[in-house]
Design a protein around this motif. Structure first.
Motif, PDB file in Angstrom:
ATOM      1  N   ASP A   1     -24.318   7.129  17.280  1.00  7.87           N
ATOM      2  CA  ASP A   1     -25.075   7.048  16.054  1.00  7.87           C
ATOM      3  C   ASP A   1     -25.343   5.700  15.354  1.00  7.87           C
ATOM      4  OD1 ASP A   1     -22.326   7.527  15.288  1.00  7.87           O
ATOM      5  OD2 ASP A   1     -23.043   7.430  13.157  1.00  7.87           O
ATOM      6  N   GLN A   2     -24.601   4.720  15.894  1.00  2.00           N
ATOM      7  CA  GLN A   2     -24.676   3.499  15.504  1.00  2.00           C
ATOM      8  C   GLN A   2     -24.980   2.390  16.533  1.00  2.00           C
ATOM      9  OE1 GLN A   2     -23.784   2.590  12.218  1.00  2.00           O
ATOM     10  NE2 GLN A   2     -23.297   4.867  11.682  1.00  2.00           N
ATOM     11  N   TRP A   3     -25.873   1.680  15.880  1.00  2.00           N
ATOM     12  CA  TRP A   3     -26.502   0.455  16.832  1.00  2.00           C
ATOM     13  C   TRP A   3     -25.265  -0.580  17.222  1.00  2.00           C
ATOM     14  CZ3 TRP A   3     -30.961   0.840  18.937  1.00  2.00           C
ATOM     15  CH2 TRP A   3     -31.917   1.481  18.415  1.00  2.00           C
ATOM     16  N   SER A   4     -24.085  -0.394  16.521  1.00  2.00           N
ATOM     17  CA  SER A   4     -23.122  -1.762  16.981  1.00  2.00           C
ATOM     18  C   SER A   4     -22.300  -1.043  18.205  1.00  2.00           C
ATOM     19  CB  SER A   4     -22.204  -1.700  15.653  1.00  2.00           C
ATOM     20  OG  SER A   4     -21.762  -0.358  15.390  1.00  2.00           O
ATOM     21  N   THR A   5     -22.415  -0.043  18.576  1.00  2.00           N
ATOM     22  CA  THR A   5     -21.710   0.481  20.026  1.00  2.00           C
ATOM     23  C   THR A   5     -22.610  -0.064  21.001  1.00  2.00           C
ATOM     24  OG1 THR A   5     -23.227   2.691  19.822  1.00  2.00           O
ATOM     25  CG2 THR A   5     -20.981   2.497  18.804  1.00  2.00           C
ATOM     26  N   SER A   6     -23.752  -0.754  21.053  1.00  2.00           N
ATOM     27  CA  SER A   6     -24.396  -0.949  22.200  1.00  2.00           C
ATOM     28  C   SER A   6     -24.557  -2.661  21.929  1.00  2.00           C
ATOM     29  CB  SER A   6     -25.586  -0.199  22.442  1.00  2.00           C
ATOM     30  OG  SER A   6     -26.702  -0.430  21.295  1.00  2.00           O
ATOM     31  N   TYR A   7     -24.313  -3.238  21.070  1.00  2.00           N
ATOM     32  CA  TYR A   7     -24.569  -4.532  20.894  1.00  2.00           C
ATOM     33  C   TYR A   7     -23.744  -5.260  21.813  1.00  2.00           C
ATOM     34  CZ  TYR A   7     -27.021  -4.549  16.471  1.00  2.00           C
ATOM     35  OH  TYR A   7     -28.060  -4.359  15.240  1.00  2.00           O
ATOM     36  N   GLY A   8     -24.198  -6.639  22.463  1.00  2.00           N
ATOM     37  CA  GLY A   8     -23.649  -7.307  23.148  1.00  2.00           C
ATOM     38  C   GLY A   8     -23.546  -7.168  24.551  1.00  2.00           C
ATOM     39  N   LEU A   9     -22.740  -8.107  25.221  1.00  2.00           N
ATOM     40  CA  LEU A   9     -22.787  -7.772  26.730  1.00  2.00           C
ATOM     41  C   LEU A   9     -21.204  -7.158  27.113  1.00  2.00           C
ATOM     42  CD1 LEU A   9     -23.864 -11.263  27.802  1.00  2.00           C
ATOM     43  CD2 LEU A   9     -25.196  -9.172  27.967  1.00  2.00           C
ATOM     44  N   PRO A  10     -21.368  -6.417  28.225  1.00  2.86           N
ATOM     45  CA  PRO A  10     -22.288  -6.156  29.119  1.00  2.86           C
ATOM     46  C   PRO A  10     -23.296  -5.012  28.386  1.00  2.86           C
ATOM     47  CG  PRO A  10     -20.517  -5.056  29.739  1.00  2.86           C
ATOM     48  CD  PRO A  10     -19.968  -5.913  28.622  1.00  2.86           C
ATOM     49  N   ILE A  11     -24.482  -5.142  29.017  1.00  2.43           N
ATOM     50  CA  ILE A  11     -25.608  -4.165  28.303  1.00  2.43           C
ATOM     51  C   ILE A  11     -25.444  -2.977  29.361  1.00  2.43           C
ATOM     52  CG2 ILE A  11     -28.078  -3.985  28.041  1.00  2.43           C
ATOM     53  CD1 ILE A  11     -28.325  -6.757  27.635  1.00  2.43           C
ATOM     54  N   PRO A  12     -25.291  -1.633  28.691  1.00  2.00           N
ATOM     55  CA  PRO A  12     -25.376  -0.551  29.233  1.00  2.00           C
ATOM     56  C   PRO A  12     -26.785  -0.119  30.027  1.00  2.00           C
ATOM     57  CG  PRO A  12     -25.650  -0.159  27.161  1.00  2.00           C
ATOM     58  CD  PRO A  12     -25.227  -1.307  27.294  1.00  2.00           C
ATOM     59  N   ASN A  13     -26.897   0.616  30.849  1.00  3.33           N
ATOM     60  CA  ASN A  13     -28.034   1.102  31.701  1.00  3.33           C
ATOM     61  C   ASN A  13     -29.132   1.433  30.549  1.00  3.33           C
ATOM     62  OD1 ASN A  13     -29.454   0.613  34.147  1.00  3.33           O
ATOM     63  ND2 ASN A  13     -29.946   2.799  34.193  1.00  3.33           N
ATOM     64  N   ARG A  14     -28.616   2.522  29.698  1.00  2.00           N
ATOM     65  CA  ARG A  14     -29.542   2.971  28.707  1.00  2.00           C
ATOM     66  C   ARG A  14     -28.451   3.236  27.629  1.00  2.00           C
ATOM     67  NH1 ARG A  14     -34.156   5.705  29.112  1.00  2.00           N
ATOM     68  NH2 ARG A  14     -34.128   6.292  26.913  1.00  2.00           N
TER      69      ARG A  14
END
Length: 268
Positions: free
Chosen positions: A243-256
């Motif tokens: 529910d938060q954008w911060s969980t996907s910031y930065g590297l490594p980038i998840p596939n989706r």
């Protein structure tokens, strides 16, 4: 005769003036009458403007234009509360889940069956709901009291978000390893595990929570660090649901990355 003419003219002018004054007086009093239709329209228009503003604020939180807010604007608290407890919030969340299912069935992920295919779930407002807590604590209109919220979490009473519970088991049954990465602190591990198991979650590979060294770290850096550790271990991260954008910031980038709605609080 001239006197009669002047008298008649005076009477006519007085009548016209009286009518004019009456019209102005009537119009003026109507403008200030709260029961007047024009006045009611102004009130209704103002209410609609506020609703539009609050919905716009909520949408801009979801698309990550509004960041780092500590409280919901006071005039929008009721609007956010209505949304987060509505059938629309449930429908929006279920649509996100459907998009995850479509993604997984689209041939996106070539699973190698070597135990290294993985998926990341957040916990709060993803697998478990803290809405029962926020119903009694301002619903975003008050700055989050960490001690109070953590005391509530220790009771292990957060309900499961049913549509996420089904998705959790669907992904696990595909042979994908599940990692739970939470911004909750390490001392909440036991109560968090109890809560998850009690509402039906089980079989995850690892639950990762903030240790003492992570507590002062921004959430986005913490999540990035954990993802890097998983990649270094050889895991392929096919997706993240949070529910938060911060969980996907930065590297490594998840596939989706799949973002669930949450306009009560923002974790940077």
């Amino acid at each position: 005769m001239a006197n009669n003419f002047l008298l008649s003219l005076s009477l006519i002018m007085a009548t016209i003036l009286g009518l004019f004054i009456g019209t102005v007086s009537s119009s003026s009093s109507a403008d200030w009458n709260i029961l007047n239709q024009k006045w009611r329209f102004k009130v209704e228009k103002t209410t609609n403007d506020l609703k539009t503003y609050c919905e716009s604020w909520r949408i801009n939180v979801e698309v990550n234009n509004i960041r780092g807010f500590s409280v919901v604007p006071q005039e929008c608290v009721d609007h956010v509360k209505k949304y987060m407890t509505s059938s629309q919030y449930k429908a929006d969340s279920e649509r996100t889940v459907e998009e995850v299912r479509l993604y997984l069935s689209s041939g996106c992920c070539t699973l190698k069956g070597d135990g290294k295919d993985s998926w990341i779930f957040d916990i709060d407002e993803t697998l478990l709901s803290t809405i029962p807590y926020f119903k009694n604590h301002g619903f975003g209109g008050e700055k989050v009291n960490s001690s109070s919220l953590e005391a509530w979490m220790m009771e292990s009473k957060a309900p499961a978000l049913d549509h996420k519970l089904e998705l959790f088991h669907e992904i696990k049954n595909r042979g994908i390893k599940i990692f739970l990465i939470s911004s909750r602190k390490e001392f909440l591990r036991s109560s968090t595990v109890d809560n998850l198991v009690n509402v039906g979650y089980h079989g995850w590979t690892r639950l990762i929570m903030r240790g003492l060294d992570d507590e002062i770290m921004a959430a986005r850096k913490y999540h990035s660090k954990v993802r890097q550790q998983l990649v270094d271990e050889g895991y392929r991260i096919w997706g993240i649901l949070s529910d938060q954008w911060s969980t996907s910031y930065g590297l490594p980038i998840p596939n989706r990355t799949f973002k669930l709605p949450n306009s009560i609080y923002y974790i940077a």
